[in-house]
Scaffold this motif. Structure first.
Motif, PDB file in Angstrom:
ATOM      1  N   ILE A  38     -11.535  12.470  -9.826  1.00 57.23           N
ATOM      2  CA  ILE A  38     -11.889  13.890  -9.745  1.00 57.23           C
ATOM      3  C   ILE A  38     -10.660  14.753  -9.521  1.00 57.23           C
ATOM      4  O   ILE A  38     -10.508  15.810 -10.137  1.00 57.23           O
ATOM      5  N   THR A  39      -9.776  14.307  -8.618  1.00 55.76           N
ATOM      6  CA  THR A  39      -8.616  15.145  -8.286  1.00 55.76           C
ATOM      7  C   THR A  39      -7.398  14.806  -9.134  1.00 55.76           C
ATOM      8  O   THR A  39      -6.307  15.274  -8.843  1.00 55.76           O
ATOM      9  N   SER A  40      -7.572  13.983 -10.150  1.00 57.91           N
ATOM     10  CA  SER A  40      -6.442  13.709 -11.024  1.00 57.91           C
ATOM     11  C   SER A  40      -6.034  15.010 -11.710  1.00 57.91           C
ATOM     12  O   SER A  40      -6.826  15.944 -11.843  1.00 57.91           O
TER      13      SER A  40
ATOM     14  N   SER B  40      -3.058  15.721  -4.544  1.00 57.10           N
ATOM     15  CA  SER B  40      -2.345  14.451  -4.673  1.00 57.10           C
ATOM     16  C   SER B  40      -3.046  13.407  -3.813  1.00 57.10           C
ATOM     17  O   SER B  40      -3.743  13.728  -2.859  1.00 57.10           O
ATOM     18  N   ARG B  41      -2.855  12.184  -4.206  1.00 56.04           N
ATOM     19  CA  ARG B  41      -3.522  11.057  -3.529  1.00 56.04           C
ATOM     20  C   ARG B  41      -3.507  11.186  -2.010  1.00 56.04           C
ATOM     21  O   ARG B  41      -4.512  11.013  -1.344  1.00 56.04           O
ATOM     22  N   TRP B  42      -2.332  11.498  -1.449  1.00 53.70           N
ATOM     23  CA  TRP B  42      -2.214  11.549   0.012  1.00 53.70           C
ATOM     24  C   TRP B  42      -2.365  12.962   0.544  1.00 53.70           C
ATOM     25  O   TRP B  42      -2.691  13.148   1.726  1.00 53.70           O
ATOM     26  N   GLY B  43      -2.180  13.941  -0.297  1.00 54.95           N
ATOM     27  CA  GLY B  43      -2.339  15.339   0.117  1.00 54.95           C
ATOM     28  C   GLY B  43      -3.745  15.611   0.611  1.00 54.95           C
ATOM     29  O   GLY B  43      -3.945  16.229   1.669  1.00 54.95           O
ATOM     30  N   VAL B  44      -4.709  15.154  -0.128  1.00 56.47           N
ATOM     31  CA  VAL B  44      -6.111  15.310   0.243  1.00 56.47           C
ATOM     32  C   VAL B  44      -6.360  14.742   1.638  1.00 56.47           C
ATOM     33  O   VAL B  44      -6.962  15.394   2.496  1.00 56.47           O
TER      34      VAL B  44
END
Lengths: 136, 136
Positions: A38-40, B40-44
């Motif tokens: 989803i957040t890609s 981003s993967r870790w931002g979330v």
DNA sequence: TGCTATACTTACATAAAGTAAGTACGTACA
DNA sequence: TGTACGTACTTACTTTATGTAAGTATAGCA
């Protein structure tokens, strides 16, 4: 064929609780994968553009500035596999394929749209912060 | 020192309008960069964990399962540069650094949390879809 | 006849992310 | 007193993900 198990948080939960909710903080939880799709980079934009609309592949490509066909196809396949996007292909030449959101995808799109709206409207403040920092 | 310009949507807007809102669909718009940092993967996960809390670097590392020190540091630097995260370093040995959200970051964290909540609670449906698809 | 358009896939190049180790020094423990 | 561990990072190297370019079969148009 391997079924996916949900990762269990620290607290003791019943089996139905475990099936009820994911935990993004644990690395093995499948929610990480869904969040990734989803957040890609292009996932966000696809969900935004498909929100309430049906679009052809080529329309999506034109609407989403900068996306390559390769990544658009891959992103759509992810979202389709997650049950967020529905693909309808007409068996004609040249090909004609339409994409739209499932009810689940619509829900996701609303959350994404809220975030996107916030980002778009908060940009001036962020940019101001960039310029302030680089000036000092 | 180059100031960042906002990309202008299709409609004719006044200068103050241009400064008012970003457009995620245009590739050159800085909102793309901010969205990238947030989603981003870790931002979330950083935004989720810092929501309403002050945390040390090592606490974040432990709370966010799977993050490497390298990526955690980088993610925090992105969010700090965007004005979403505040970093407070105490000049002691061994080092002691605290992170928390700015008011702007709090707003972002709320949107992210809404999305994260949806993902976590919708996981069973997505997993069901995965298993259904692989069974056929 | 030749050009454009469709919805992809494949091979290859580049950029981003993950992994492992190093740093300088304090505290705990034997 | 020596050894190990914890802190908040950075750097070098490896692996993975993404971007770029080209190929596909065929229809419609000039």
């Amino acid at each position: 064929m391997k079924k996916v198990e949900l990762s269990l948080p620290a607290e003791p939960l019943t089996l139905s609780d475990k099936l009820r909710r994911g935990d993004l903080l644990s690395a093995a939880c499948p929610s990480r994968t869904v969040m990734k799709h989803i957040t890609s980079r292009w996932g966000v934009l696809v969900l935004m553009v498909l929100d309430g609309e049906t679009r052809r592949f080529s329309e999506l490509r034109r609407l989403i500035d900068g996306v390559s066909e390769r990544m658009l196809a891959q992103t759509l396949q992810w979202l389709e596999a997650d049950g967020l996007v529905r693909r309808v292909a007409y068996e004609v030449v040249p090909p004609h394929v339409e994409y739209n959101l499932t009810p689940l995808g619509q829900q996701a799109a609303h959350k994404v749209r809220d975030l996107a709206d916030w980002v778009e409207s908060s940009i001036p403040e962020v940019v101001q912060h960039w310029n302030k920092a680089s000036a000092s």
